[in-house]
Write a protein that holds these residues in place. Sequence first.
Motif, PDB file in Angstrom:
ATOM      1  N   THR A   1       2.675 -25.708 -25.074  1.00 53.15           N
ATOM      2  CA  THR A   1       1.931 -26.318 -23.970  1.00 53.15           C
ATOM      3  C   THR A   1       2.571 -27.638 -23.552  1.00 53.15           C
ATOM      4  O   THR A   1       2.689 -27.924 -22.353  1.00 53.15           O
ATOM      5  CB  THR A   1       0.458 -26.518 -24.357  1.00 53.15           C
TER       6      THR A   1
ATOM      7  N   GLN B   1       4.248 -28.412 -19.927  1.00 54.12           N
ATOM      8  CA  GLN B   1       3.827 -29.560 -19.120  1.00 54.12           C
ATOM      9  C   GLN B   1       5.032 -30.360 -18.642  1.00 54.12           C
ATOM     10  O   GLN B   1       5.047 -30.853 -17.517  1.00 54.12           O
ATOM     11  CB  GLN B   1       2.864 -30.451 -19.903  1.00 54.12           C
TER      12      GLN B   1
ATOM     13  N   THR C   1       3.013 -20.977 -14.029  1.00 54.18           N
ATOM     14  CA  THR C   1       1.954 -19.968 -14.097  1.00 54.18           C
ATOM     15  C   THR C   1       2.360 -18.839 -15.034  1.00 54.18           C
ATOM     16  O   THR C   1       1.583 -18.414 -15.895  1.00 54.18           O
ATOM     17  CB  THR C   1       1.630 -19.422 -12.692  1.00 54.18           C
TER      18      THR C   1
ATOM     19  N   HIS D   1       2.271 -20.038 -18.758  1.00 55.04           N
ATOM     20  CA  HIS D   1       0.919 -20.187 -19.303  1.00 55.04           C
ATOM     21  C   HIS D   1       0.279 -18.842 -19.667  1.00 55.04           C
ATOM     22  O   HIS D   1      -0.689 -18.815 -20.418  1.00 55.04           O
ATOM     23  CB  HIS D   1       0.011 -20.924 -18.319  1.00 55.04           C
TER      24      HIS D   1
END
Length: 176
Positions: free
Chosen positions: A28, A32, A128, A131
């Motif tokens: 994650t 980011q 997108t 994730h």
Amino acid sequence: MNPTDDSLKYPIGRPQLPTAPLTADERTALIQQIADLPAQLTAAAKAVGGVGLERPYRPGGWNGRQVIHHVADSHMNAYVRFRLALTEDNPTIKPYEEAAWAELPDVAASPVTVSLTLLEAMHSRFVTLLHHLTDEQWQRTFYHPGNQRTSTLEQTLALYAWHGRHHLGHLQLLLP
């Protein structure tokens, strides 16, 4: 600073690729970094200014314009490599001549805003996709014939998160 100093070529150091699976939190954080990159590059380009982007960040290095267009080219290739690895079993990807791409006429003729806009849109799709990957999908691989190495998508995520910060560091070297 000594022009041959590695800190000019690698302002944030050399990449460190994971050798063991990453945690969800580690992935994650890397995602980011990729998500934040277009805005960071845009801010750096504005701070450096048009004339500043024509200067190389180190002797023998690319100028700021070439760096920005290169990041867009490179990250488009990364996005395609992810999609290939997700839809084929250990595909062999197509390397490209980065230095030659940086010399193509569109690099000199296109405003950097074109590549910054492209990067923003492409990273939106890329982030997108990232994730939504499962733990198993992160372990999918592709083969790079240029460096004769098989890489997992996790390793590739870490590489491109580093790559963005690396070239952001080059632009920051051009700040007045």
